[in-house]
Design an enzyme around this catalytic site. Structure first.
Site, mmCIF file in Angstrom:
data_model
loop_
_atom_site.group_PDB
_atom_site.id
_atom_site.type_symbol
_atom_site.label_atom_id
_atom_site.label_comp_id
_atom_site.label_asym_id
_atom_site.label_seq_id
_atom_site.Cartn_x
_atom_site.Cartn_y
_atom_site.Cartn_z
ATOM 1 N N PRO A 116 -84.140 -37.652 12.309
ATOM 2 C CA PRO A 116 -84.395 -36.678 11.243
ATOM 3 C C PRO A 116 -83.926 -35.252 11.548
ATOM 4 C CG PRO A 116 -86.410 -37.074 12.487
ATOM 5 C CD PRO A 116 -85.369 -37.996 13.063
ATOM 6 N N GLY A 117 -83.398 -35.000 12.746
ATOM 7 C CA GLY A 117 -82.802 -33.686 12.956
ATOM 8 C C GLY A 117 -83.430 -32.840 14.043
ATOM 9 N N LYS A 119 -82.994 -32.906 17.265
ATOM 10 C CA LYS A 119 -82.007 -32.422 18.244
ATOM 11 C C LYS A 119 -80.902 -31.629 17.556
ATOM 12 C CE LYS A 119 -83.553 -35.951 21.330
ATOM 13 N NZ LYS A 119 -84.406 -36.705 20.394
ATOM 14 N N ASP A 182 -77.967 -39.661 20.798
ATOM 15 C CA ASP A 182 -79.408 -39.909 20.957
ATOM 16 C C ASP A 182 -79.624 -41.298 20.362
ATOM 17 O OD1 ASP A 182 -82.065 -39.330 21.568
ATOM 18 O OD2 ASP A 182 -82.453 -38.595 19.546
ATOM 19 N N CYS A 235 -85.239 -42.794 24.266
ATOM 20 C CA CYS A 235 -86.670 -42.604 24.512
ATOM 21 C C CYS A 235 -87.256 -43.934 24.960
ATOM 22 C CB CYS A 235 -87.362 -42.027 23.278
ATOM 23 S SG CYS A 235 -87.229 -43.054 21.822
HETATM 24 N N1 SAM Z 1 -81.580 -37.508 17.221
HETATM 25 C C1 SAM Z 1 -82.652 -37.733 16.277
HETATM 26 C C2 SAM Z 1 -83.642 -36.611 16.372
HETATM 27 O O1 SAM Z 1 -83.720 -35.952 17.414
HETATM 28 O O2 SAM Z 1 -84.327 -36.326 15.374
HETATM 29 C C3 SAM Z 1 -83.279 -39.093 16.488
HETATM 30 C C4 SAM Z 1 -82.274 -40.208 16.439
HETATM 31 S S1 SAM Z 1 -82.955 -41.822 16.537
HETATM 32 C C5 SAM Z 1 -83.440 -41.941 18.185
HETATM 33 C C6 SAM Z 1 -81.529 -42.826 16.490
HETATM 34 C C7 SAM Z 1 -80.761 -42.803 15.190
HETATM 35 O O3 SAM Z 1 -79.612 -43.687 15.335
HETATM 36 C C8 SAM Z 1 -81.506 -43.302 13.975
HETATM 37 O O4 SAM Z 1 -81.579 -42.285 13.005
HETATM 38 C C9 SAM Z 1 -80.685 -44.503 13.459
HETATM 39 O O5 SAM Z 1 -80.603 -44.560 12.047
HETATM 40 C C10 SAM Z 1 -79.326 -44.254 14.073
HETATM 41 N N2 SAM Z 1 -78.506 -45.475 14.280
HETATM 42 C C11 SAM Z 1 -78.910 -46.764 14.201
HETATM 43 N N3 SAM Z 1 -77.873 -47.592 14.433
HETATM 44 C C12 SAM Z 1 -76.791 -46.824 14.664
HETATM 45 C C13 SAM Z 1 -75.418 -47.091 14.930
HETATM 46 N N4 SAM Z 1 -74.956 -48.334 15.049
HETATM 47 N N5 SAM Z 1 -74.599 -46.049 15.094
HETATM 48 C C14 SAM Z 1 -75.044 -44.776 14.978
HETATM 49 N N6 SAM Z 1 -76.329 -44.477 14.727
HETATM 50 C C15 SAM Z 1 -77.196 -45.473 14.562
#
Ligand code: SAM
Length: 471
Positions: A116-117, A119, A182, A235
Protein backbone atom coordinates in the site's frame (compact mmCIF):
# COMPACT_ATOMS: atom_id res chain seq x y z
CA UNK A 1 -5.05 -16.19 17.21
CA UNK A 2 -4.56 -19.73 15.79
CA UNK A 3 -1.50 -21.58 17.12
CA UNK A 4 1.80 -21.31 15.26
CA UNK A 5 2.03 -24.13 12.67
CA UNK A 6 3.87 -27.16 14.11
CA UNK A 7 6.08 -27.56 11.04
CA UNK A 8 7.11 -23.90 11.32
CA UNK A 9 8.06 -24.32 14.97
CA UNK A 10 10.14 -27.39 14.17
CA UNK A 11 11.97 -25.66 11.31
CA UNK A 12 12.77 -22.64 13.45
CA UNK A 13 14.00 -24.83 16.32
CA UNK A 14 16.50 -26.43 13.91
CA UNK A 15 17.72 -22.99 12.86
CA UNK A 16 17.74 -21.17 16.19
CA UNK A 17 18.64 -23.89 18.72
CA UNK A 18 18.71 -22.47 22.26
CA UNK A 19 17.16 -19.16 21.13
CA UNK A 20 13.97 -20.96 20.02
CA UNK A 21 11.87 -20.48 23.21
CA UNK A 22 12.56 -16.72 23.25
CA UNK A 23 11.77 -16.54 19.53
CA UNK A 24 8.47 -18.45 19.80
CA UNK A 25 7.44 -16.46 22.88
CA UNK A 26 8.13 -13.18 21.04
CA UNK A 27 5.60 -14.21 18.36
CA UNK A 28 2.88 -14.27 21.04
CA UNK A 29 3.71 -10.67 22.15
CA UNK A 30 1.50 -7.74 21.17
CA UNK A 31 2.77 -6.22 17.92
CA UNK A 32 4.92 -3.09 18.10
CA UNK A 33 3.63 0.08 16.45
CA UNK A 34 5.51 2.83 14.70
CA UNK A 35 4.98 6.25 13.19
CA UNK A 36 7.16 7.84 10.54
CA UNK A 37 7.43 11.58 9.93
CA UNK A 38 6.70 12.58 6.37
CA UNK A 39 9.79 14.74 6.03
CA UNK A 40 8.33 16.29 2.86
CA UNK A 41 5.96 18.10 5.23
CA UNK A 42 7.85 18.60 8.49
CA UNK A 43 11.14 17.70 10.19
CA UNK A 44 11.30 14.55 12.31
CA UNK A 45 11.87 16.60 15.48
CA UNK A 46 8.63 18.50 14.79
CA UNK A 47 6.59 15.29 14.76
CA UNK A 48 8.17 14.21 18.05
CA UNK A 49 7.30 17.65 19.46
CA UNK A 50 3.62 17.13 18.53
CA UNK A 51 3.46 13.81 20.39
CA UNK A 52 1.69 13.71 23.77
CA UNK A 53 4.48 11.41 25.08
CA UNK A 54 8.21 11.22 24.29
CA UNK A 55 9.02 9.18 21.16
CA UNK A 56 12.18 7.14 20.62
CA UNK A 57 13.66 7.27 17.10
CA UNK A 58 14.56 4.09 15.22
CA UNK A 59 18.27 3.47 14.67
CA UNK A 60 17.63 2.35 11.06
CA UNK A 61 15.33 5.27 10.13
CA UNK A 62 15.64 8.27 12.46
CA UNK A 63 12.54 9.93 10.97
CA UNK A 64 10.56 6.94 12.31
CA UNK A 65 9.66 6.30 15.95
CA UNK A 66 8.58 3.51 18.23
CA UNK A 67 5.03 4.32 19.32
CA UNK A 68 4.16 3.70 22.96
CA UNK A 69 0.50 2.95 23.75
CA UNK A 70 -0.19 6.55 24.81
CA UNK A 71 0.97 7.87 21.43
CA UNK A 72 -1.20 5.41 19.44
CA UNK A 73 -4.45 7.12 20.43
CA UNK A 74 -3.01 10.39 19.10
CA UNK A 75 -1.20 9.30 15.94
CA UNK A 76 -4.05 7.37 14.32
CA UNK A 77 -5.71 7.39 10.92
CA UNK A 78 -8.37 9.90 12.01
CA UNK A 79 -6.09 12.64 13.29
CA UNK A 80 -6.29 15.62 10.85
CA UNK A 81 -2.47 15.58 10.82
CA UNK A 82 -2.78 12.21 9.09
CA UNK A 83 -5.15 13.66 6.46
CA UNK A 84 -2.57 16.44 5.98
CA UNK A 85 0.13 13.83 5.29
CA UNK A 86 2.27 14.77 8.30
CA UNK A 87 2.99 11.13 9.15
CA UNK A 88 2.65 7.54 7.97
CA UNK A 89 1.67 4.73 10.32
CA UNK A 90 4.16 1.94 9.74
CA UNK A 91 5.45 -1.05 11.67
CA UNK A 92 8.97 -0.15 12.95
CA UNK A 93 10.88 -3.03 11.27
CA UNK A 94 9.11 -2.21 7.98
CA UNK A 95 10.93 1.14 8.00
CA UNK A 96 14.32 -0.57 7.68
CA UNK A 97 14.23 -1.34 3.93
CA UNK A 98 13.80 2.26 2.74
CA UNK A 99 15.74 3.56 5.75
CA UNK A 100 18.80 1.55 4.69
CA UNK A 101 18.33 1.90 0.93
CA UNK A 102 20.79 4.81 0.73
CA UNK A 103 18.53 7.01 -1.40
CA UNK A 104 20.02 10.36 -2.47
CA UNK A 105 17.84 13.31 -3.58
CA UNK A 106 17.62 13.46 -7.37
CA UNK A 107 17.99 9.72 -8.02
CA UNK A 108 15.84 7.49 -10.24
CA UNK A 109 14.13 4.95 -8.00
CA UNK A 110 11.81 2.03 -8.76
CA UNK A 111 9.67 0.43 -6.06
CA UNK A 112 8.64 -2.74 -7.86
CA UNK A 113 6.08 -4.12 -5.39
CA UNK A 114 4.83 -0.97 -3.77
CA UNK A 115 1.24 -1.20 -2.41
CA UNK A 116 0.00 0.00 0.00
CA UNK A 117 2.92 2.42 -0.11
CA UNK A 118 4.76 2.32 3.22
CA UNK A 119 8.14 2.02 1.57
CA UNK A 120 7.27 4.16 -1.47
CA UNK A 121 6.23 7.13 0.70
CA UNK A 122 9.45 6.64 2.70
CA UNK A 123 11.62 6.50 -0.45
CA UNK A 124 9.82 9.59 -1.79
CA UNK A 125 10.53 11.48 1.42
CA UNK A 126 14.22 10.57 1.14
CA UNK A 127 14.20 11.85 -2.48
CA UNK A 128 12.95 15.23 -1.21
CA UNK A 129 10.81 15.91 -4.34
CA UNK A 130 13.88 15.60 -6.59
CA UNK A 131 14.52 12.88 -9.15
CA UNK A 132 11.82 10.36 -9.93
CA UNK A 133 10.09 7.51 -8.11
CA UNK A 134 8.25 4.88 -10.13
CA UNK A 135 5.92 3.16 -7.66
CA UNK A 136 4.63 -0.04 -9.23
CA UNK A 137 1.98 -2.44 -7.99
CA UNK A 138 0.87 -5.46 -10.02
CA UNK A 139 -2.45 -5.86 -8.21
CA UNK A 140 -5.24 -3.87 -9.92
CA UNK A 141 -7.08 -2.78 -6.76
CA UNK A 142 -4.14 -2.44 -4.34
CA UNK A 143 -2.57 0.06 -6.73
CA UNK A 144 -5.29 2.61 -5.86
CA UNK A 145 -4.39 2.53 -2.16
CA UNK A 146 -0.80 3.16 -3.20
CA UNK A 147 -1.92 6.17 -5.25
CA UNK A 148 -3.96 7.53 -2.35
CA UNK A 149 -1.06 7.27 0.10
CA UNK A 150 1.43 8.97 -2.23
CA UNK A 151 -1.14 11.71 -2.82
CA UNK A 152 -1.75 12.24 0.91
CA UNK A 153 1.99 12.49 1.50
CA UNK A 154 2.24 15.29 -1.08
CA UNK A 155 4.73 13.51 -3.35
CA UNK A 156 5.34 15.53 -6.53
CA UNK A 157 7.75 13.30 -8.40
CA UNK A 158 6.07 9.88 -8.36
CA UNK A 159 4.68 7.86 -11.25
CA UNK A 160 2.26 5.08 -10.34
CA UNK A 161 2.24 2.09 -12.63
CA UNK A 162 0.35 -1.20 -12.55
CA UNK A 163 2.64 -3.57 -14.37
CA UNK A 164 4.45 -6.89 -14.26
CA UNK A 165 8.17 -6.80 -13.49
CA UNK A 166 8.88 -8.27 -16.97
CA UNK A 167 7.09 -5.48 -18.80
CA UNK A 168 8.83 -2.83 -16.73
CA UNK A 169 12.22 -4.43 -17.49
CA UNK A 170 11.40 -4.50 -21.22
CA UNK A 171 10.22 -0.90 -21.16
CA UNK A 172 12.85 0.87 -19.05
CA UNK A 173 15.94 -1.34 -19.28
CA UNK A 174 18.81 -0.46 -16.92
CA UNK A 175 17.45 2.99 -16.03
CA UNK A 176 17.32 3.07 -12.24
CA UNK A 177 19.87 4.08 -9.60
CA UNK A 178 17.98 1.96 -7.08
CA UNK A 179 15.33 -0.73 -7.33
CA UNK A 180 13.46 -1.95 -4.27
CA UNK A 181 11.90 -5.40 -4.35
CA UNK A 182 9.78 -5.71 -1.21
CA UNK A 183 8.75 -9.16 -2.25
CA UNK A 184 5.49 -11.02 -1.72
CA UNK A 185 6.51 -13.63 0.87
CA UNK A 186 5.17 -16.21 3.32
CA UNK A 187 4.78 -13.47 5.95
CA UNK A 188 6.19 -15.32 8.98
CA UNK A 189 7.43 -11.99 10.34
CA UNK A 190 3.77 -10.96 10.74
CA UNK A 191 2.68 -13.99 12.78
CA UNK A 192 2.21 -11.71 15.81
CA UNK A 193 -0.62 -9.77 14.25
CA UNK A 194 -1.95 -11.82 11.34
CA UNK A 195 -4.12 -14.89 11.92
CA UNK A 196 -4.36 -15.25 8.11
CA UNK A 197 -0.57 -15.47 7.80
CA UNK A 198 -0.52 -18.27 10.42
CA UNK A 199 -3.33 -20.13 8.67
CA UNK A 200 -1.96 -19.74 5.15
CA UNK A 201 1.55 -20.94 6.06
CA UNK A 202 2.90 -24.27 4.80
CA UNK A 203 6.28 -25.56 3.60
CA UNK A 204 4.81 -25.49 0.08
CA UNK A 205 3.94 -21.81 0.45
CA UNK A 206 7.56 -21.08 1.39
CA UNK A 207 8.84 -23.01 -1.64
CA UNK A 208 6.35 -21.29 -3.96
CA UNK A 209 7.25 -17.85 -2.63
CA UNK A 210 10.97 -18.53 -3.11
CA UNK A 211 10.41 -19.45 -6.76
CA UNK A 212 8.35 -16.33 -7.39
CA UNK A 213 10.89 -14.13 -5.58
CA UNK A 214 13.68 -15.52 -7.77
CA UNK A 215 11.68 -14.65 -10.90
CA UNK A 216 10.92 -11.13 -9.68
CA UNK A 217 14.57 -10.53 -8.74
CA UNK A 218 15.77 -11.65 -12.19
CA UNK A 219 13.55 -9.02 -13.79
CA UNK A 220 14.49 -6.40 -11.19
CA UNK A 221 18.19 -6.94 -11.99
CA UNK A 222 17.56 -5.86 -15.60
CA UNK A 223 16.27 -2.51 -14.33
CA UNK A 224 19.39 -1.55 -12.30
CA UNK A 225 22.00 0.63 -13.99
CA UNK A 226 25.67 -0.34 -13.72
CA UNK A 227 26.85 0.86 -10.29
CA UNK A 228 23.23 0.96 -9.07
CA UNK A 229 21.71 -0.89 -6.14
CA UNK A 230 19.02 -3.55 -5.85
CA UNK A 231 17.41 -3.75 -2.41
CA UNK A 232 15.64 -7.02 -1.65
CA UNK A 233 13.42 -7.30 1.42
CA UNK A 234 10.91 -9.71 2.91
CA UNK A 235 8.93 -9.94 6.14
CA UNK A 236 9.64 -13.62 6.66
CA UNK A 237 12.25 -15.74 8.46
CA UNK A 238 12.43 -18.65 6.00
CA UNK A 239 16.02 -19.03 4.74
CA UNK A 240 14.72 -20.31 1.38
CA UNK A 241 13.07 -16.91 0.78
CA UNK A 242 16.00 -14.87 2.09
CA UNK A 243 19.62 -16.07 2.00
CA UNK A 244 18.55 -18.88 -0.40
CA UNK A 245 16.92 -16.53 -2.92
CA UNK A 246 19.84 -14.08 -2.77
CA UNK A 247 22.49 -16.82 -3.13
CA UNK A 248 20.72 -18.32 -6.16
CA UNK A 249 20.29 -14.83 -7.64
CA UNK A 250 24.01 -14.00 -7.25
CA UNK A 251 24.97 -17.30 -8.89
CA UNK A 252 22.56 -16.80 -11.83
CA UNK A 253 23.75 -13.25 -12.41
CA UNK A 254 27.44 -14.24 -12.21
CA UNK A 255 26.81 -17.02 -14.74
CA UNK A 256 25.36 -14.35 -17.06
CA UNK A 257 28.46 -12.16 -16.53
CA UNK A 258 26.86 -9.63 -14.19
CA UNK A 259 28.33 -9.27 -10.72
CA UNK A 260 26.28 -7.99 -7.82
CA UNK A 261 27.88 -7.62 -4.38
CA UNK A 262 26.21 -7.31 -1.01
CA UNK A 263 26.74 -4.00 0.73
CA UNK A 264 27.13 -3.94 4.53
CA UNK A 265 24.55 -1.99 6.55
CA UNK A 266 25.77 1.43 7.64
CA UNK A 267 27.11 1.39 11.25
CA UNK A 268 24.60 4.03 12.41
CA UNK A 269 21.78 1.54 11.69
CA UNK A 270 22.35 0.03 15.13
CA UNK A 271 22.64 -3.55 16.26
CA UNK A 272 20.94 -5.37 13.40
CA UNK A 273 21.55 -9.10 13.08
CA UNK A 274 23.57 -10.38 10.13
CA UNK A 275 22.36 -12.64 7.34
CA UNK A 276 23.37 -16.29 7.69
CA UNK A 277 25.62 -17.54 4.86
CA UNK A 278 25.21 -21.12 6.10
CA UNK A 279 21.45 -20.85 5.47
CA UNK A 280 21.93 -19.93 1.80
CA UNK A 281 22.44 -23.46 0.47
CA UNK A 282 25.48 -25.19 -0.98
CA UNK A 283 28.18 -22.76 -2.13
CA UNK A 284 26.41 -19.67 -0.74
CA UNK A 285 28.90 -16.80 -0.44
CA UNK A 286 30.19 -15.47 2.89
CA UNK A 287 29.11 -11.95 1.88
CA UNK A 288 25.51 -12.98 2.75
CA UNK A 289 26.52 -11.94 6.27
CA UNK A 290 26.17 -8.33 5.00
CA UNK A 291 22.40 -8.86 4.68
CA UNK A 292 20.36 -7.74 7.65
CA UNK A 293 17.88 -9.65 9.76
CA UNK A 294 15.52 -8.14 12.30
CA UNK A 295 14.51 -10.75 14.87
CA UNK A 296 11.50 -10.13 17.15
CA UNK A 297 13.21 -11.76 20.15
CA UNK A 298 16.14 -9.31 19.84
CA UNK A 299 14.23 -6.06 19.21
CA UNK A 300 10.56 -5.13 19.61
CA UNK A 301 9.54 -4.99 15.92
CA UNK A 302 8.41 -7.72 13.51
CA UNK A 303 10.75 -10.00 11.58
CA UNK A 304 12.40 -8.68 8.41
CA UNK A 305 15.23 -9.48 6.02
CA UNK A 306 17.04 -6.92 3.84
CA UNK A 307 19.87 -7.40 1.34
CA UNK A 308 21.45 -4.50 -0.52
CA UNK A 309 23.05 -5.67 -3.77
CA UNK A 310 25.29 -3.34 -5.76
CA UNK A 311 25.78 -4.02 -9.46
CA UNK A 312 29.40 -3.62 -10.56
CA UNK A 313 30.31 -0.53 -12.57
CA UNK A 314 30.15 -0.70 -16.33
CA UNK A 315 29.24 1.35 -19.38
CA UNK A 316 25.97 3.19 -18.84
CA UNK A 317 23.24 2.20 -21.30
CA UNK A 318 21.64 4.83 -23.48
CA UNK A 319 18.73 6.55 -21.80
CA UNK A 320 15.18 5.66 -22.82
CA UNK A 321 13.26 8.18 -24.90
CA UNK A 322 12.00 11.04 -22.67
CA UNK A 323 8.27 11.55 -22.11
CA UNK A 324 6.96 13.82 -24.87
CA UNK A 325 5.26 17.04 -23.83
CA UNK A 326 1.71 17.19 -25.08
CA UNK A 327 -0.18 20.25 -24.02
CA UNK A 328 -2.93 21.77 -26.17
CA UNK A 329 -2.86 25.55 -26.12
CA UNK A 330 -6.32 25.76 -24.51
CA UNK A 331 -5.15 23.59 -21.61
CA UNK A 332 -1.96 25.60 -21.13
CA UNK A 333 -4.14 28.70 -21.00
CA UNK A 334 -6.56 27.17 -18.49
CA UNK A 335 -3.64 26.17 -16.27
CA UNK A 336 -2.08 29.63 -16.50
CA UNK A 337 -5.41 31.26 -15.62
CA UNK A 338 -5.82 29.01 -12.59
CA UNK A 339 -2.19 29.44 -11.50
CA UNK A 340 -2.18 33.23 -11.90
CA UNK A 341 -5.31 33.46 -9.78
CA UNK A 342 -4.54 30.85 -7.11
CA UNK A 343 -0.78 30.31 -6.77
CA UNK A 344 1.98 32.64 -5.65
CA UNK A 345 4.61 31.26 -8.00
CA UNK A 346 5.29 28.22 -10.15
CA UNK A 347 8.93 27.86 -9.14
CA UNK A 348 8.26 24.37 -7.79
CA UNK A 349 7.30 23.26 -11.31
CA UNK A 350 10.36 24.74 -13.01
CA UNK A 351 11.85 21.38 -13.99
CA UNK A 352 8.61 19.45 -14.56
CA UNK A 353 6.90 19.00 -17.94
CA UNK A 354 3.16 19.64 -18.20
CA UNK A 355 1.24 16.92 -19.98
CA UNK A 356 -2.43 16.19 -20.63
CA UNK A 357 -3.76 12.62 -20.30
CA UNK A 358 -7.43 12.37 -21.20
CA UNK A 359 -8.87 15.40 -19.43
CA UNK A 360 -6.29 15.29 -16.61
CA UNK A 361 -3.33 17.63 -16.40
CA UNK A 362 -0.08 16.30 -14.91
CA UNK A 363 3.36 17.63 -14.09
CA UNK A 364 5.82 14.95 -15.19
CA UNK A 365 9.00 14.65 -13.12
CA UNK A 366 12.20 15.77 -14.89
CA UNK A 367 13.96 13.04 -16.88
CA UNK A 368 10.92 10.77 -16.96
CA UNK A 369 11.03 8.32 -19.89
CA UNK A 370 8.08 7.91 -22.22
CA UNK A 371 5.48 5.66 -20.57
CA UNK A 372 3.75 4.78 -23.83
CA UNK A 373 2.53 1.16 -23.72
CA UNK A 374 2.64 0.84 -19.92
CA UNK A 375 -0.40 0.67 -17.66
CA UNK A 376 -0.23 3.62 -15.31
CA UNK A 377 -2.56 5.26 -12.81
CA UNK A 378 -0.75 8.60 -12.62
CA UNK A 379 2.17 9.58 -14.89
CA UNK A 380 3.31 12.28 -12.45
CA UNK A 381 1.93 14.91 -10.09
CA UNK A 382 -1.78 15.32 -10.78
CA UNK A 383 -2.48 19.05 -11.10
CA UNK A 384 -6.11 19.12 -12.14
CA UNK A 385 -8.90 18.17 -14.51
CA UNK A 386 -10.23 20.11 -17.47
CA UNK A 387 -13.94 20.98 -17.28
CA UNK A 388 -14.84 22.61 -20.58
CA UNK A 389 -12.24 25.41 -20.78
CA UNK A 390 -11.52 25.64 -17.03
CA UNK A 391 -9.09 23.77 -14.86
CA UNK A 392 -10.34 22.32 -11.56
CA UNK A 393 -7.38 21.71 -9.28
CA UNK A 394 -6.72 18.15 -8.07
CA UNK A 395 -6.51 17.12 -4.41
CA UNK A 396 -2.98 15.91 -5.20
CA UNK A 397 -2.02 19.48 -6.13
CA UNK A 398 -3.28 20.82 -2.79
CA UNK A 399 -1.40 18.18 -0.80
CA UNK A 400 1.82 18.73 -2.76
CA UNK A 401 1.81 22.49 -2.10
CA UNK A 402 3.09 24.40 0.91
CA UNK A 403 0.55 26.78 2.46
CA UNK A 404 2.79 29.66 1.33
CA UNK A 405 2.36 28.59 -2.33
CA UNK A 406 -1.34 29.53 -2.36
CA UNK A 407 -2.65 33.06 -2.85
CA UNK A 408 -5.64 32.38 -0.59
CA UNK A 409 -5.67 30.13 2.45
CA UNK A 410 -8.41 29.45 4.93
CA UNK A 411 -6.98 28.61 8.35
CA UNK A 412 -9.53 26.19 9.68
CA UNK A 413 -10.76 26.84 13.21
CA UNK A 414 -10.58 23.79 15.44
CA UNK A 415 -14.32 23.10 15.09
CA UNK A 416 -14.13 23.54 11.31
CA UNK A 417 -11.47 20.87 10.77
CA UNK A 418 -13.82 17.92 11.35
CA UNK A 419 -16.53 19.65 9.32
CA UNK A 420 -14.13 20.16 6.42
CA UNK A 421 -12.87 16.56 6.52
CA UNK A 422 -16.52 15.43 6.70
CA UNK A 423 -17.29 17.22 3.44
CA UNK A 424 -19.22 20.28 4.71
CA UNK A 425 -19.00 23.64 3.03
CA UNK A 426 -17.94 26.65 5.12
CA UNK A 427 -19.25 30.22 5.28
CA UNK A 428 -17.32 32.60 3.05
CA UNK A 429 -17.02 35.23 5.77
CA UNK A 430 -13.91 36.89 4.30
CA UNK A 431 -15.62 37.10 0.90
CA UNK A 432 -12.88 35.15 -0.79
CA UNK A 433 -13.20 34.30 -4.47
CA UNK A 434 -11.90 31.46 -6.63
CA UNK A 435 -10.00 28.53 -5.17
CA UNK A 436 -8.80 28.68 -1.57
CA UNK A 437 -6.44 26.25 0.14
CA UNK A 438 -7.92 24.87 3.37
CA UNK A 439 -5.05 24.62 5.86
CA UNK A 440 -4.66 22.97 9.23
CA UNK A 441 -2.99 25.26 11.78
CA UNK A 442 -0.48 23.25 13.85
CA UNK A 443 2.21 24.28 16.36
CA UNK A 444 4.74 23.51 13.61
CA UNK A 445 3.10 25.49 10.81
CA UNK A 446 0.19 25.44 8.37
CA UNK A 447 -0.45 22.15 6.55
CA UNK A 448 -2.74 22.00 3.46
CA UNK A 449 -5.77 19.69 3.72
CA UNK A 450 -7.49 20.32 0.39
CA UNK A 451 -9.41 22.86 -1.69
CA UNK A 452 -12.40 25.09 -1.08
CA UNK A 453 -14.16 26.94 -3.88
CA UNK A 454 -15.96 30.23 -3.35
CA UNK A 455 -19.51 30.15 -4.60
CA UNK A 456 -21.93 32.83 -3.47
CA UNK A 457 -21.75 33.14 0.30
CA UNK A 458 -20.12 29.74 0.69
CA UNK A 459 -16.75 28.09 0.39
CA UNK A 460 -17.76 24.82 -1.25
CA UNK A 461 -15.96 21.75 -0.02
CA UNK A 462 -13.70 20.03 -2.58
CA UNK A 463 -12.29 17.40 -0.20
CA UNK A 464 -12.56 14.12 -2.21
CA UNK A 465 -15.76 12.19 -1.45
CA UNK A 466 -13.89 8.90 -1.01
CA UNK A 467 -11.71 10.37 1.75
CA UNK A 468 -14.42 12.10 3.77
CA UNK A 469 -14.62 11.16 7.44
CA UNK A 470 -18.02 10.53 9.03
CA UNK A 471 -18.42 12.62 12.21
N1 SAM B 1 6.19 -2.44 -0.28
C1 SAM B 1 4.85 -2.44 0.25
C2 SAM B 1 4.77 -1.48 1.40
O1 SAM B 1 5.79 -1.19 2.03
O2 SAM B 1 3.67 -0.96 1.67
C3 SAM B 1 4.41 -3.84 0.61
C4 SAM B 1 4.54 -4.80 -0.53
S1 SAM B 1 3.92 -6.41 -0.22
C5 SAM B 1 5.09 -7.08 0.85
C6 SAM B 1 4.27 -7.24 -1.72
C7 SAM B 1 3.50 -6.75 -2.92
O3 SAM B 1 3.91 -7.54 -4.07
C8 SAM B 1 2.00 -6.90 -2.85
O4 SAM B 1 1.38 -5.64 -2.96
C9 SAM B 1 1.62 -7.81 -4.04
O5 SAM B 1 0.43 -7.41 -4.69
C10 SAM B 1 2.82 -7.66 -4.95
N2 SAM B 1 3.06 -8.81 -5.85
C11 SAM B 1 2.49 -10.04 -5.79
N3 SAM B 1 2.94 -10.82 -6.79
C12 SAM B 1 3.82 -10.08 -7.51
C13 SAM B 1 4.59 -10.31 -8.68
N4 SAM B 1 4.59 -11.48 -9.30
N5 SAM B 1 5.35 -9.31 -9.13
C14 SAM B 1 5.37 -8.10 -8.51
N6 SAM B 1 4.66 -7.84 -7.41
C15 SAM B 1 3.88 -8.80 -6.91
Amino acid sequence: MPPLPQAFQARMADLLGPETPAFLASLEDAPAAGVRTNTLKLPAAALAALSPVPLTPLAWAPEGFWMPEAARVFFNGRNPLHAAGAYYLQEPSAMAAAGLAGVQPGERILDLAAAPGGKSTHLAARLGQRGVLIANEIHPSRVWTLAENLERCGVRNAVITQETPERLAEHFGAFFDRVLVDAPCSGEGMFRKSAEARQAWSPDLVRGCALRQGDILSQAARLVRPGGTLVYSTCTFAPEENEGVVAAFLARQAAAGRRFHLLPAPPEAGSLSPGQPDWGGVGAPAELAHAVRLWPQRQAGDGHFIARLRLEDGPLPSMPRPAPASLPRSVAQAWQTFAADSLVSLDFLASHTLSLHGSYLYALPPGLPDLDGLRFIHPGWWLGAMHKDRLEPAHALALGLAASDARRVRRLEQAEVARYLGGESLPNSEEQRGWTLAVLPTPVGLLPLGWLKASGGQLKNAYPKGLRQAG
